[in-house]
Scaffold this motif. Structure first.
Motif, mmCIF file in Angstrom:
data_model
loop_
_atom_site.group_PDB
_atom_site.id
_atom_site.type_symbol
_atom_site.label_atom_id
_atom_site.label_comp_id
_atom_site.label_asym_id
_atom_site.label_seq_id
_atom_site.Cartn_x
_atom_site.Cartn_y
_atom_site.Cartn_z
ATOM 1 N N SER A 40 -2.511 13.293 10.538
ATOM 2 C CA SER A 40 -2.023 11.962 10.177
ATOM 3 C C SER A 40 -2.710 11.484 8.909
ATOM 4 N N ARG A 41 -2.103 10.491 8.287
ATOM 5 C CA ARG A 41 -2.728 9.863 7.125
ATOM 6 C C ARG A 41 -2.081 8.507 6.864
ATOM 7 N N VAL A 42 -2.865 7.611 6.246
ATOM 8 C CA VAL A 42 -2.347 6.357 5.715
ATOM 9 C C VAL A 42 -2.416 6.470 4.195
ATOM 10 N N LYS A 43 -1.320 6.153 3.540
ATOM 11 C CA LYS A 43 -1.251 6.300 2.084
ATOM 12 C C LYS A 43 -2.295 5.408 1.409
ATOM 13 N N ARG A 44 -2.917 5.906 0.370
ATOM 14 C CA ARG A 44 -3.935 5.146 -0.356
ATOM 15 C C ARG A 44 -3.312 3.957 -1.084
ATOM 16 N N PRO A 45 -4.066 2.859 -1.236
ATOM 17 C CA PRO A 45 -3.514 1.671 -1.920
ATOM 18 C C PRO A 45 -2.972 1.973 -3.310
ATOM 19 N N GLU A 46 -3.691 2.797 -4.075
ATOM 20 C CA GLU A 46 -3.227 3.082 -5.435
ATOM 21 C C GLU A 46 -1.926 3.880 -5.425
ATOM 22 N N ALA A 47 -1.740 4.748 -4.397
ATOM 23 C CA ALA A 47 -0.498 5.508 -4.290
ATOM 24 C C ALA A 47 0.658 4.589 -3.902
ATOM 25 N N ILE A 48 0.381 3.612 -3.040
ATOM 26 C CA ILE A 48 1.404 2.627 -2.667
ATOM 27 C C ILE A 48 1.805 1.805 -3.886
ATOM 28 N N ALA A 49 0.802 1.339 -4.632
ATOM 29 C CA ALA A 49 1.078 0.536 -5.828
ATOM 30 C C ALA A 49 1.887 1.323 -6.846
ATOM 31 N N ALA A 50 1.540 2.598 -7.028
ATOM 32 C CA ALA A 50 2.252 3.432 -8.001
ATOM 33 C C ALA A 50 3.709 3.628 -7.594
ATOM 34 N N LYS A 51 3.948 3.829 -6.302
ATOM 35 C CA LYS A 51 5.317 4.056 -5.828
ATOM 36 C C LYS A 51 6.165 2.807 -6.011
ATOM 37 N N LEU A 52 5.604 1.643 -5.694
ATOM 38 C CA LEU A 52 6.331 0.388 -5.904
ATOM 39 C C LEU A 52 6.641 0.197 -7.384
ATOM 40 N N SER A 53 5.659 0.500 -8.225
ATOM 41 C CA SER A 53 5.845 0.339 -9.666
ATOM 42 C C SER A 53 6.940 1.263 -10.189
ATOM 43 N N ARG A 54 6.949 2.524 -9.729
ATOM 44 C CA ARG A 54 7.973 3.470 -10.171
ATOM 45 C C ARG A 54 9.368 3.002 -9.793
ATOM 46 N N ARG A 55 9.479 2.327 -8.654
ATOM 47 C CA ARG A 55 10.780 1.851 -8.192
ATOM 48 C C ARG A 55 11.170 0.505 -8.799
ATOM 49 N N GLY A 56 10.285 -0.047 -9.624
ATOM 50 C CA GLY A 56 10.572 -1.337 -10.232
ATOM 51 C C GLY A 56 10.494 -2.486 -9.251
ATOM 52 N N LEU A 57 9.681 -2.327 -8.196
ATOM 53 C CA LEU A 57 9.546 -3.344 -7.161
ATOM 54 C C LEU A 57 8.253 -4.126 -7.351
ATOM 55 N N PRO A 58 8.176 -5.336 -6.821
ATOM 56 C CA PRO A 58 6.927 -6.101 -6.911
ATOM 57 C C PRO A 58 5.775 -5.336 -6.260
ATOM 58 N N VAL A 59 4.640 -5.332 -6.916
ATOM 59 C CA VAL A 59 3.479 -4.626 -6.390
ATOM 60 C C VAL A 59 2.675 -5.610 -5.546
ATOM 61 N N ASP A 60 3.095 -5.780 -4.309
ATOM 62 C CA ASP A 60 2.388 -6.657 -3.389
ATOM 63 C C ASP A 60 2.621 -6.158 -1.959
ATOM 64 N N PRO A 61 1.766 -6.564 -1.004
ATOM 65 C CA PRO A 61 1.884 -6.064 0.377
ATOM 66 C C PRO A 61 3.217 -6.386 1.036
ATOM 67 N N VAL A 62 3.798 -7.548 0.754
ATOM 68 C CA VAL A 62 5.093 -7.903 1.343
ATOM 69 C C VAL A 62 6.165 -6.921 0.897
ATOM 70 N N SER A 63 6.171 -6.593 -0.385
ATOM 71 C CA SER A 63 7.122 -5.633 -0.925
ATOM 72 C C SER A 63 6.918 -4.255 -0.312
ATOM 73 N N ALA A 64 5.653 -3.875 -0.123
ATOM 74 C CA ALA A 64 5.353 -2.563 0.475
ATOM 75 C C ALA A 64 5.872 -2.486 1.903
ATOM 76 N N ARG A 65 5.678 -3.532 2.686
ATOM 77 C CA ARG A 65 6.168 -3.554 4.066
ATOM 78 C C ARG A 65 7.682 -3.448 4.108
ATOM 79 N N ARG A 66 8.329 -4.121 3.175
ATOM 80 C CA ARG A 66 9.785 -4.228 3.202
ATOM 81 C C ARG A 66 10.463 -2.958 2.709
ATOM 82 N N HIS A 67 9.877 -2.294 1.731
ATOM 83 C CA HIS A 67 10.599 -1.226 1.038
ATOM 84 C C HIS A 67 10.067 0.192 1.293
ATOM 85 N N LEU A 68 8.832 0.339 1.752
ATOM 86 C CA LEU A 68 8.256 1.671 1.911
ATOM 87 C C LEU A 68 8.187 2.053 3.385
#
Length: 235
Positions: A79-107
């Motif tokens: 198992s693993r939990v994605k690192r914060p910087e990897a989450i931020a990078a993925k949101l950024s690549r998708r053109g999504l807001p880089v915030d926890p609410v956006s991460a919960r909703r889209h990832l």
């Protein structure tokens, strides 16, 4: 653990493959990424709890089947939990807001669990148990029935796991990968080869990798046949 010791079947091990390093330094993601990393504590905690919930169920099933049916459908779990910087990078690549609410909703891959099984039939058994036990499967990608072009095989599920906190229950998305030992071996070696070559596929590798994947699938089929015959053979 000494070199001769082996983790118990159904036990958790560290995620065997390094997460992608393509996220780059946080400097490349802008100041919002630094703020995101500071504010991800709750996000990561609840996803860890989602992993804990499903890992507990998997361990129980593993021990139950080993005791009651003399066959454990789970070889091992990671198992693993994605690192914060990897989450931020993925949101950024998708053109999504880089915030926890956006991460919960889209990832849906912040939390990941990988189950390795002895036989293909065990893969689908675990899927069926998930369906029956308070966890909704919201997405299925069956790369066993329809392998990827490079030969990759695995069953990918996105499931919603109820996490019962002290004052409310939260549904957490967990990415579950279920595969056989042969599929996992192929994926590990394929990753290692591509990692050493910087992600590029050297000339001739693609065909060889696909042939190796087909050989692994053939081994799965032969071992499954032997397993079925051993179950019906007289004691």
């Amino acid at each position: 653990m000494t070199p001769k010791e082996r983790a118990p079947r159904g036990s958790a091990r560290g995620w065997p493959y390094p997460q992608s390093t393509t996220a780059g330094p946080l400097d490349d993601l802008g100041p919002e990424a630094f703020d995101f990393v500071r504010r991800t504590g709750d996000l990561l905690m609840v996803h860890k709890f989602g992993i804990d919930e499903i890992m507990t169920k998997l361990r129980i099933w593993s021990e139950e089947f080993d005791y009651s049916h003399e066959h454990d459908p789970i070889e091992h779990i990671t198992s693993r939990v994605k690192r914060p910087e990897a989450i931020a990078a993925k949101l950024s690549r998708r053109g999504l807001p880089v915030d926890p609410v956006s991460a919960r909703r889209h990832l849906t891959d912040i939390a990941g669990v990988r189950v390795v099984c002895p036989f293909v039939s065990d893969v689908y058994l675990i899927r069926d148990l998930i369906r029956q036990h308070e966890m909704e499967i919201v997405q299925t990608k069956d790369y066993i029935a329809a392998p990827k072009p490079n030969g990759y095989r695995s069953l990918h599920l996105i499931i919603k796991v109820p996490v019962h906190l002290s004052d409310h229950t939260e549904l957490v998305a967990v990415e579950l990968q279920i595969r056989t030992i042969a599929m996992d071996f192929w994926a590990a070696v394929e990753h290692e080869l591509l990692y050493k070559s910087g992600g590029a596929v050297p000339d001739g590798f693609a065909a060889e990798l696909k042939a190796a994947a087909e050989a692994a699938a053939g081994l799965d089929a032969r071992m499954s046949s032997l397993h079925e015959h051993s179950e019906v053979a007289p004691g």
